[in-house]
Design a protein around this motif. Structure first.
Motif, PDB file in Angstrom:
ATOM      1  N   UNK A  71       0.822  -1.221   0.000  1.00  0.00           N
ATOM      2  CA  UNK A  71       0.000   0.000   0.000  1.00  0.00           C
ATOM      3  C   UNK A  71       0.855   1.270   0.000  1.00  0.00           C
ATOM      4  N   UNK A  72       2.096   1.132   0.491  1.00  0.00           N
ATOM      5  CA  UNK A  72       2.984   2.305   0.543  1.00  0.00           C
ATOM      6  C   UNK A  72       3.981   2.310  -0.603  1.00  0.00           C
ATOM      7  N   UNK A  73       4.015   1.219  -1.362  1.00  0.00           N
ATOM      8  CA  UNK A  73       5.002   1.122  -2.429  1.00  0.00           C
ATOM      9  C   UNK A  73       6.421   1.056  -1.903  1.00  0.00           C
ATOM     10  N   UNK A  74       6.579   0.483  -0.719  1.00  0.00           N
ATOM     11  CA  UNK A  74       7.910   0.378  -0.106  1.00  0.00           C
ATOM     12  C   UNK A  74       8.201  -1.103   0.115  1.00  0.00           C
ATOM     13  N   UNK A  75       9.409  -1.522  -0.192  1.00  0.00           N
ATOM     14  CA  UNK A  75       9.689  -2.939   0.048  1.00  0.00           C
ATOM     15  C   UNK A  75      10.404  -3.117   1.375  1.00  0.00           C
ATOM     16  N   UNK A  76      10.225  -4.269   1.961  1.00  0.00           N
ATOM     17  CA  UNK A  76      10.819  -4.504   3.270  1.00  0.00           C
ATOM     18  C   UNK A  76      11.743  -5.717   3.186  1.00  0.00           C
ATOM     19  N   UNK A  77      13.042  -5.471   3.197  1.00  0.00           N
ATOM     20  CA  UNK A  77      13.984  -6.590   3.053  1.00  0.00           C
ATOM     21  C   UNK A  77      13.904  -7.584   4.209  1.00  0.00           C
ATOM     22  N   UNK A  78      13.617  -7.106   5.404  1.00  0.00           N
ATOM     23  CA  UNK A  78      13.598  -7.999   6.562  1.00  0.00           C
ATOM     24  C   UNK A  78      12.249  -7.951   7.257  1.00  0.00           C
ATOM     25  N   UNK A  79      11.921  -9.057   7.877  1.00  0.00           N
ATOM     26  CA  UNK A  79      10.627  -9.147   8.550  1.00  0.00           C
ATOM     27  C   UNK A  79      10.800  -9.810   9.913  1.00  0.00           C
ATOM     28  N   UNK A  80       9.678 -10.024  10.550  1.00  0.00           N
ATOM     29  CA  UNK A  80       9.671 -10.715  11.838  1.00  0.00           C
ATOM     30  C   UNK A  80      10.414 -12.049  11.746  1.00  0.00           C
ATOM     31  N   UNK A  81      10.320 -12.666  10.595  1.00  0.00           N
ATOM     32  CA  UNK A  81      10.987 -13.949  10.355  1.00  0.00           C
ATOM     33  C   UNK A  81      12.476 -13.873  10.712  1.00  0.00           C
ATOM     34  N   UNK A  82      13.153 -12.804  10.274  1.00  0.00           N
ATOM     35  CA  UNK A  82      14.596 -12.669  10.523  1.00  0.00           C
ATOM     36  C   UNK A  82      14.897 -12.428  12.000  1.00  0.00           C
ATOM     37  N   UNK A  83      13.918 -11.815  12.678  1.00  0.00           N
ATOM     38  CA  UNK A  83      14.093 -11.601  14.118  1.00  0.00           C
ATOM     39  C   UNK A  83      13.978 -12.942  14.854  1.00  0.00           C
ATOM     40  N   UNK A  84      12.971 -13.704  14.479  1.00  0.00           N
ATOM     41  CA  UNK A  84      12.760 -14.988  15.160  1.00  0.00           C
ATOM     42  C   UNK A  84      13.904 -15.956  14.891  1.00  0.00           C
ATOM     43  N   UNK A  85      14.502 -15.841  13.719  1.00  0.00           N
ATOM     44  CA  UNK A  85      15.662 -16.688  13.393  1.00  0.00           C
ATOM     45  C   UNK A  85      16.939 -16.141  14.045  1.00  0.00           C
ATOM     46  N   UNK A  86      16.800 -15.053  14.732  1.00  0.00           N
ATOM     47  CA  UNK A  86      17.905 -14.366  15.414  1.00  0.00           C
ATOM     48  C   UNK A  86      18.988 -13.915  14.449  1.00  0.00           C
ATOM     49  N   UNK A  87      18.564 -13.635  13.213  1.00  0.00           N
ATOM     50  CA  UNK A  87      19.513 -13.130  12.216  1.00  0.00           C
ATOM     51  C   UNK A  87      19.600 -11.615  12.282  1.00  0.00           C
ATOM     52  N   UNK A  88      18.525 -10.997  12.782  1.00  0.00           N
ATOM     53  CA  UNK A  88      18.461  -9.531  12.811  1.00  0.00           C
ATOM     54  C   UNK A  88      17.922  -9.053  14.153  1.00  0.00           C
ATOM     55  N   UNK A  89      18.258  -7.800  14.487  1.00  0.00           N
ATOM     56  CA  UNK A  89      17.698  -7.204  15.701  1.00  0.00           C
ATOM     57  C   UNK A  89      16.368  -6.533  15.346  1.00  0.00           C
ATOM     58  N   UNK A  90      15.645  -6.115  16.365  1.00  0.00           N
ATOM     59  CA  UNK A  90      14.364  -5.457  16.118  1.00  0.00           C
ATOM     60  C   UNK A  90      14.571  -4.172  15.318  1.00  0.00           C
ATOM     61  N   UNK A  91      15.723  -3.515  15.552  1.00  0.00           N
ATOM     62  CA  UNK A  91      15.997  -2.246  14.838  1.00  0.00           C
ATOM     63  C   UNK A  91      16.277  -2.509  13.362  1.00  0.00           C
ATOM     64  N   UNK A  92      16.860  -3.671  13.067  1.00  0.00           N
ATOM     65  CA  UNK A  92      17.148  -4.008  11.659  1.00  0.00           C
ATOM     66  C   UNK A  92      15.875  -4.259  10.861  1.00  0.00           C
ATOM     67  N   UNK A  93      14.840  -4.762  11.533  1.00  0.00           N
ATOM     68  CA  UNK A  93      13.647  -5.156  10.770  1.00  0.00           C
ATOM     69  C   UNK A  93      12.601  -4.041  10.689  1.00  0.00           C
ATOM     70  N   UNK A  94      12.906  -2.887  11.306  1.00  0.00           N
ATOM     71  CA  UNK A  94      11.987  -1.748  11.180  1.00  0.00           C
ATOM     72  C   UNK A  94      12.263  -1.045   9.853  1.00  0.00           C
ATOM     73  N   UNK A  95      11.233  -0.934   9.036  1.00  0.00           N
ATOM     74  CA  UNK A  95      11.343  -0.243   7.754  1.00  0.00           C
ATOM     75  C   UNK A  95      10.711   1.133   7.881  1.00  0.00           C
ATOM     76  N   UNK A  96      11.104   2.033   6.979  1.00  0.00           N
ATOM     77  CA  UNK A  96      10.530   3.372   7.029  1.00  0.00           C
ATOM     78  C   UNK A  96       9.731   3.653   5.772  1.00  0.00           C
ATOM     79  N   UNK A  97       8.510   4.111   5.961  1.00  0.00           N
ATOM     80  CA  UNK A  97       7.633   4.460   4.849  1.00  0.00           C
ATOM     81  C   UNK A  97       7.534   5.964   4.715  1.00  0.00           C
ATOM     82  N   UNK A  98       6.494   6.466   4.034  1.00  0.00           N
ATOM     83  CA  UNK A  98       6.334   7.907   3.852  1.00  0.00           C
ATOM     84  C   UNK A  98       6.195   8.624   5.187  1.00  0.00           C
TER      85      UNK A  98
END
Ligand SMILES: Nc1ncnc2c1ncn2[C@@H]1O[C@H](COP(=O)(O)OP(=O)(O)OP(=O)(O)O)[C@@H](O)[C@H]1O
Ligand SMILES: [Mg+2]
Length: 291
Positions: A71-98
């Motif tokens: 809906x925002x036309x923004x892609x999100x490279x990381x998701x909750x999935x990467x957090x649960x796999x402990x590959x990323x921190x919560x800050x890494x999976x936050x994306x920024x839209x408009x």
């Protein structure tokens, strides 16, 4: 209670004590029937709150369907999935839209959420706990109907916006979901948003139908936050992949949503009636996720 779980609770307590000045309010957005406009509402409501000086993070809790980012036309490279796999921190999976709107994509992570090991659960809670005080509101946009996952978010957040349209099928499904959750947990606070109304009268009549039945059969008060007009600008904006309040700020939908947001902020629930802080949310979530 295991030592690990105790440690986790202490950690959460500690975090909210440290960051406690500006508590984060967690609200789940849901509906009985699908396609009633939850994701568009959540996104544009979040933007309206941001414009009024609040910081908002949207958690796209619709399993498998990446709605909000489309809906925002923004892609999100990381998701909750990467957090649960402990590959990323919560800050890494936050994306920024408009307009600096922050969001976390759920992706396939939600399927894993229900079978986490205690260690993964620790990491999840510790990471999500860091969001406390980071934003004023966390909005969970859920899928339609009462899936196991959606139910967990509703029960953990304790404050739920139920979106309905004036269509009878949407009204009965909205009532059904309220009834089902209420039969499990009396503490969840519901409020209504009526989307796609032709005029205010239709909005009020729709809301009255639900709140009167809820009062009569469950002795439950279900206040209404407001109405959003039925407007072809919404579908045009979806096609453009720009939130309607930004693409068509003068449209009837954008104006009504703005009024709704104003009313939401001026009719704040008293503190004791508000839903969960991050701490309460995590405590409840952990209790439900524990094997
Ligand atoms: N206020 C409105 N006026 C006109 N059309 C609307 C309005 N709100 C939503 N719609 C239409 O409904 C469609 C579905 O909206 P949306 O994706 O927000 O629903 P949803 O409840 O999130 O769906 P799902 O249950 O699949 O997650 C939009 O693409 C748009 O065409
Ligand atoms: Mg949706």
């Amino acid at each position: 209670m295991s030592d690990q779980a105790q440690e986790l609770r202490n950690l959460i307590k500690h975090q909210s004590a440290v960051q406690g000045e500006r508590p984060t309010r967690i609200i789940t957005v849901t509906s009985g029937k699908g396609g009633v406009g939850k994701s568009n509402f959540t996104l544009n409501f979040a933007l309206a709150l941001q414009q009024k000086g609040f910081k908002v993070l949207i958690f796209d809790a619709d399993i498998g369907l990446a709605n909000i980012d489309v809906l925002m036309g923004v892609s999100s490279p990381y998701s909750l999935y990467h957090l649960l796999k402990r590959e990323k921190t919560v800050w890494d999976i936050i994306n920024t839209g408009p307009q600096g709107l922050q969001f976390i994509a759920g992706g396939s992570g939600f399927n894993d959420l229900i079978r986490l090991s205690e260690e993964q659960l620790d990491y999840f809670a510790e990471q999500v706990g860091q969001l406390n005080g980071h934003v004023d509101f966390i909005l969970f946009d859920t899928g339609a109907g009462l899936s196991k996952e959606t139910l967990k978010f509703i029960l953990a957040a304790q404050e739920t916006i139920v979106v309905t349209t004036p269509e009878p099928t949407s009204i009965t499904d909205a009532y059904a979901i309220i009834k089902m959750v209420h039969s499990m947990d009396y503490d969840v606070k519901f409020r209504l948003v009526v989307n796609r109304v032709l005029d205010w009268k239709e909005g009020r009549q729709t809301a009255d139908k639900i709140s009167m039945v809820a009062k009569q059969f469950m002795n439950l008060d279900i206040p209404t936050i407001g109405y959003v007009m039925d407007d072809s600008s919404v579908s045009k904006a979806v096609r453009k992949q720009v939130p309607f309040s930004l693409a068509f700020p003068d449209s009837a939908a954008a104006k009504s949503l703005n009024e709704l947001t104003q009313d939401f902020l001026s009719n704040q629930m008293p503190a004791e009636n508000q839903g969960a802080s991050v701490k309460g949310f995590l405590n409840r979530m952990i209790r439900m996720l524990k094997p």
